[in-house]
Design a protein around this motif. Structure first.
Motif, PDB file in Angstrom:
ATOM      1  N   LEU A  38       0.839  -1.193   0.000  1.00 56.14           N
ATOM      2  CA  LEU A  38       0.000   0.000   0.000  1.00 56.14           C
ATOM      3  C   LEU A  38       0.876   1.246   0.000  1.00 56.14           C
ATOM      4  CD1 LEU A  38      -2.958   0.925   0.165  1.00 56.14           C
ATOM      5  CD2 LEU A  38      -2.687   1.012   2.651  1.00 56.14           C
ATOM      6  N   GLY A  39       0.613   2.153  -0.955  1.00 58.11           N
ATOM      7  CA  GLY A  39       1.426   3.356  -1.031  1.00 58.11           C
ATOM      8  C   GLY A  39       0.768   4.439  -1.853  1.00 58.11           C
ATOM      9  N   SER A  40       1.346   5.633  -1.805  1.00 56.78           N
ATOM     10  CA  SER A  40       0.821   6.788  -2.524  1.00 56.78           C
ATOM     11  C   SER A  40       1.948   7.470  -3.275  1.00 56.78           C
ATOM     12  CB  SER A  40       0.181   7.770  -1.542  1.00 56.78           C
ATOM     13  OG  SER A  40      -0.187   8.967  -2.202  1.00 56.78           O
ATOM     14  N   LEU A  41       1.718   7.731  -4.573  1.00 57.93           N
ATOM     15  CA  LEU A  41       2.687   8.431  -5.407  1.00 57.93           C
ATOM     16  C   LEU A  41       2.083   9.738  -5.892  1.00 57.93           C
ATOM     17  CD1 LEU A  41       5.335   8.652  -7.069  1.00 57.93           C
ATOM     18  CD2 LEU A  41       4.128   7.472  -8.910  1.00 57.93           C
ATOM     19  N   ALA A  42       2.733  10.850  -5.568  1.00 64.22           N
ATOM     20  CA  ALA A  42       2.359  12.156  -6.098  1.00 64.22           C
ATOM     21  C   ALA A  42       3.437  12.553  -7.095  1.00 64.22           C
ATOM     22  CB  ALA A  42       2.249  13.177  -4.974  1.00 64.22           C
ATOM     23  N   HIS A  43       3.151  12.371  -8.382  1.00 69.75           N
ATOM     24  CA  HIS A  43       4.137  12.626  -9.419  1.00 69.75           C
ATOM     25  C   HIS A  43       4.231  14.111  -9.729  1.00 69.75           C
ATOM     26  CE1 HIS A  43       5.988  12.353 -13.501  1.00 69.75           C
ATOM     27  NE2 HIS A  43       6.617  11.357 -12.932  1.00 69.75           N
ATOM     28  N   CYS A  44       5.392  14.544 -10.214  1.00 63.39           N
ATOM     29  CA  CYS A  44       5.607  15.959 -10.503  1.00 63.39           C
ATOM     30  C   CYS A  44       4.678  16.462 -11.601  1.00 63.39           C
ATOM     31  CB  CYS A  44       7.066  16.198 -10.892  1.00 63.39           C
ATOM     32  SG  CYS A  44       7.604  15.340 -12.381  1.00 63.39           S
ATOM     33  N   SER A  45       4.117  15.577 -12.421  1.00 61.58           N
ATOM     34  CA  SER A  45       3.190  15.963 -13.485  1.00 61.58           C
ATOM     35  C   SER A  45       1.815  16.315 -12.937  1.00 61.58           C
ATOM     36  CB  SER A  45       3.049  14.820 -14.492  1.00 61.58           C
ATOM     37  OG  SER A  45       2.468  13.685 -13.870  1.00 61.58           O
ATOM     38  N   GLY A  46       1.573  16.009 -11.643  1.00 62.83           N
ATOM     39  CA  GLY A  46       0.273  16.247 -11.055  1.00 62.83           C
ATOM     40  C   GLY A  46      -0.535  14.983 -10.855  1.00 62.83           C
ATOM     41  N   VAL A  47      -0.083  13.886 -11.424  1.00 65.27           N
ATOM     42  CA  VAL A  47      -0.773  12.611 -11.272  1.00 65.27           C
ATOM     43  C   VAL A  47      -0.574  12.082  -9.857  1.00 65.27           C
ATOM     44  CG1 VAL A  47      -0.918  10.229 -12.083  1.00 65.27           C
ATOM     45  CG2 VAL A  47      -0.528  12.073 -13.712  1.00 65.27           C
ATOM     46  N   VAL A  48      -1.638  11.610  -9.244  1.00 66.58           N
ATOM     47  CA  VAL A  48      -1.574  11.027  -7.911  1.00 66.58           C
ATOM     48  C   VAL A  48      -2.228   9.652  -7.954  1.00 66.58           C
ATOM     49  CG1 VAL A  48      -2.283  11.240  -5.505  1.00 66.58           C
ATOM     50  CG2 VAL A  48      -1.640  13.280  -6.791  1.00 66.58           C
ATOM     51  N   TYR A  49      -1.524   8.666  -7.420  1.00 65.67           N
ATOM     52  CA  TYR A  49      -2.090   7.321  -7.314  1.00 65.67           C
ATOM     53  C   TYR A  49      -1.984   6.856  -5.874  1.00 65.67           C
ATOM     54  CZ  TYR A  49      -2.840   2.314  -7.745  1.00 65.67           C
ATOM     55  OH  TYR A  49      -3.325   1.049  -7.568  1.00 65.67           O
ATOM     56  N   ARG A  50      -3.104   6.407  -5.325  1.00 60.40           N
ATOM     57  CA  ARG A  50      -3.141   5.874  -3.966  1.00 60.40           C
ATOM     58  C   ARG A  50      -3.738   4.481  -4.026  1.00 60.40           C
ATOM     59  NH1 ARG A  50      -5.810  10.521  -4.374  1.00 60.40           N
ATOM     60  NH2 ARG A  50      -4.841  12.456  -3.629  1.00 60.40           N
ATOM     61  N   GLY A  51      -2.984   3.513  -3.630  1.00 59.63           N
ATOM     62  CA  GLY A  51      -3.504   2.151  -3.674  1.00 59.63           C
ATOM     63  C   GLY A  51      -2.411   1.120  -3.557  1.00 59.63           C
ATOM     64  N   MET A  52      -2.698  -0.070  -4.059  1.00 60.53           N
ATOM     65  CA  MET A  52      -1.755  -1.173  -3.982  1.00 60.53           C
ATOM     66  C   MET A  52      -0.758  -1.126  -5.138  1.00 60.53           C
ATOM     67  SD  MET A  52      -2.462  -2.812  -1.229  1.00 60.53           S
ATOM     68  CE  MET A  52      -1.454  -4.275  -1.508  1.00 60.53           C
ATOM     69  N   TRP A  53       0.468  -1.531  -4.819  1.00 60.50           N
ATOM     70  CA  TRP A  53       1.542  -1.612  -5.811  1.00 60.50           C
ATOM     71  C   TRP A  53       2.087  -3.029  -5.831  1.00 60.50           C
ATOM     72  CZ3 TRP A  53       3.368   2.838  -8.491  1.00 60.50           C
ATOM     73  CH2 TRP A  53       2.792   4.045  -8.079  1.00 60.50           C
ATOM     74  N   VAL A  54       2.444  -3.501  -7.025  1.00 61.62           N
ATOM     75  CA  VAL A  54       3.034  -4.827  -7.185  1.00 61.62           C
ATOM     76  C   VAL A  54       4.275  -4.687  -8.058  1.00 61.62           C
ATOM     77  CG1 VAL A  54       2.717  -7.174  -8.022  1.00 61.62           C
ATOM     78  CG2 VAL A  54       0.796  -5.974  -6.964  1.00 61.62           C
ATOM     79  N   ASN A  55       5.436  -5.011  -7.492  1.00 55.23           N
ATOM     80  CA  ASN A  55       6.709  -4.947  -8.228  1.00 55.23           C
ATOM     81  C   ASN A  55       6.926  -3.588  -8.887  1.00 55.23           C
ATOM     82  OD1 ASN A  55       7.404  -7.622  -7.577  1.00 55.23           O
ATOM     83  ND2 ASN A  55       6.227  -8.407  -9.308  1.00 55.23           N
ATOM     84  N   GLY A  56       6.585  -2.525  -8.169  1.00 56.04           N
ATOM     85  CA  GLY A  56       6.855  -1.188  -8.665  1.00 56.04           C
ATOM     86  C   GLY A  56       5.784  -0.589  -9.544  1.00 56.04           C
ATOM     87  N   HIS A  57       4.658  -1.296  -9.760  1.00 55.00           N
ATOM     88  CA  HIS A  57       3.602  -0.804 -10.648  1.00 55.00           C
ATOM     89  C   HIS A  57       2.255  -0.782  -9.921  1.00 55.00           C
ATOM     90  CE1 HIS A  57       6.293  -1.019 -14.109  1.00 55.00           C
ATOM     91  NE2 HIS A  57       6.660  -2.210 -13.674  1.00 55.00           N
TER      92      HIS A  57
END
Length: 358
Positions: free
Chosen positions: A209-228
């Motif tokens: 479980l993790g959250s990525l706030a990318h510099c482009s403005g994209v935000v993803y909050r959820g499950m990650w598997v092998n970096g994706h």
């Protein structure tokens, strides 16, 4: 013992010690240390001793037939140890140089091994400063490698293990858990481009479980598997009519929905970039109208930003004409046969498919 007032080593007759054994109190070339003895009931002397295998040579203080005090142990390959000895063992503060690797350690020793606190300088570049045990990095320390990367935190068995912070050569920073030299557990990655990931890791990649706030403005909050992302959006859908008539200066509202491949709403993701096609329709305006049609500001084009999901973010705004552009009255007229040809009409060019990214 002869006086050393003349500045030359004094001489003692050879003892009848067993061949190949070190002297009791500095047999060989001996001279007084010049300081009172530290040990009651014994004497502290200086001596030089070459071991039978000729690989070792010791110069320093002796007590009771053992290296004791301050001395220097030289190795035939060019390495050496210089520092404290206790009862014949390398123990205390000292300096050790390895000829094979070119590394040098200065700090505490126990039974010949770096142990306690010290500094290891590496021939290839970089250094380690901190705690050691049995010659390996163990405990808290700071490691700087030849590329300038910095790690501050916990070590176990010579590896990054436990809690630690690291600055990578590309400017990224990680603060979190480590297992056997890999990021594993929970941590925060702050990238040089401004992107931030906070969440769980496994084997050096986003996992759990993790959250990525990318510099482009994209935000993803959820499950990650092998970096994706495990359930990232695959398409954007505009809810409502496909064509909207909007008057110049009026507000525009679009309802956009991110969906996964199965059509389900991607609730854990936002910030994706929407591509909009903008056109200008010729209309007949009253002579007194001062409407200024917008135009595409091509001079404001920026370098595209690659997003983590395989597309680019490109800012391409709309703006009003600048000074030196079309005068307000240039847009006036009618749609009759006296209108200028399409190739000479800037409004007609805009109608032919100007694409705007925002």
């Amino acid at each position: 013992m002869a006086s050393s007032s003349e500045g030359r080593p004094s001489y003692h007759p050879p003892r009848r010690d067993q061949p190949g054994r070190p002297p009791r109190d500095g047999n060989g070339r001996l001279r007084p240390t010049g300081t009172p003895s530290k040990w009651e009931g014994g004497r502290q002397c200086y001596g030089v001793y070459v071991y039978p295998n000729s690989f070792f040579r010791y110069e320093g203080e002796w007590k009771g037939g053992k290296k004791h005090g301050w001395g220097k142990l030289l190795f035939r390959d060019g390495g050496y140890y210089e520092g404290e000895f206790v009862d014949g063992e390398i123990t205390g503060e000292g300096r050790r140089h390895w000829a094979l690797t070119g590394n040098t350690y200065t700090g505490q020793f126990v039974l010949g091994e770096p142990q306690g606190h010290g500094i290891m300088l590496y021939k290839a570049g970089g250094y380690y400063e901190g705690e050691l045990s049995g010659g390996a990095r163990e405990g808290q320390g700071r490691l700087v490698d030849a590329d300038g990367q910095v790690y501050c935190g916990s070590f176990h068995d010579n590896r990054r293990h436990g809690r630690g912070w690291m600055l990578f050569r590309n400017g990224d920073e990680y603060d979190g858990d480590w297992v056997q030299d890999r990021r594993q557990g929970r941590g925060v990655l702050s990238c040089a481009d401004g992107s931030i990931y906070e969440g769980q890791w496994h084997s050096d990649v986003f996992s759990g479980l993790g959250s990525l706030a990318h510099c482009s403005g994209v935000v993803y909050r959820g499950m990650w598997v092998n970096g994706h992302p495990m359930a990232q959006a695959t398409r954007m859908v505009i809810l409502g009519p496909e064509v909207l008539d909007v008057a110049q200066g009026a507000s525009l509202t679009l309802t956009v929905q991110l969906q996964q491949a199965d059509g389900e709403v991607a609730k854990g993701e936002d910030g994706r970039v929407l591509k909009v096609s903008a056109g200008v329709r010729r209309v007949q305006l009253p002579a007194y109208s001062e409407v200024i049609f917008f135009k595409v500001d091509e001079g404001g084009r920026e370098t595209p930003i690659q997003t983590p999901f395989g597309f680019q973010c490109l800012s391409f705004p709309l703006s009003s004409p600048q000074s030196g552009g079309l005068e307000p009255r240039a847009a006036l007229g009618s749609a009759d046969a006296d209108s200028p040809p399409a190739e000479a009409d800037p409004m007609r060019r805009a109608e032919q498919g100007t694409r705007v990214f925002c």
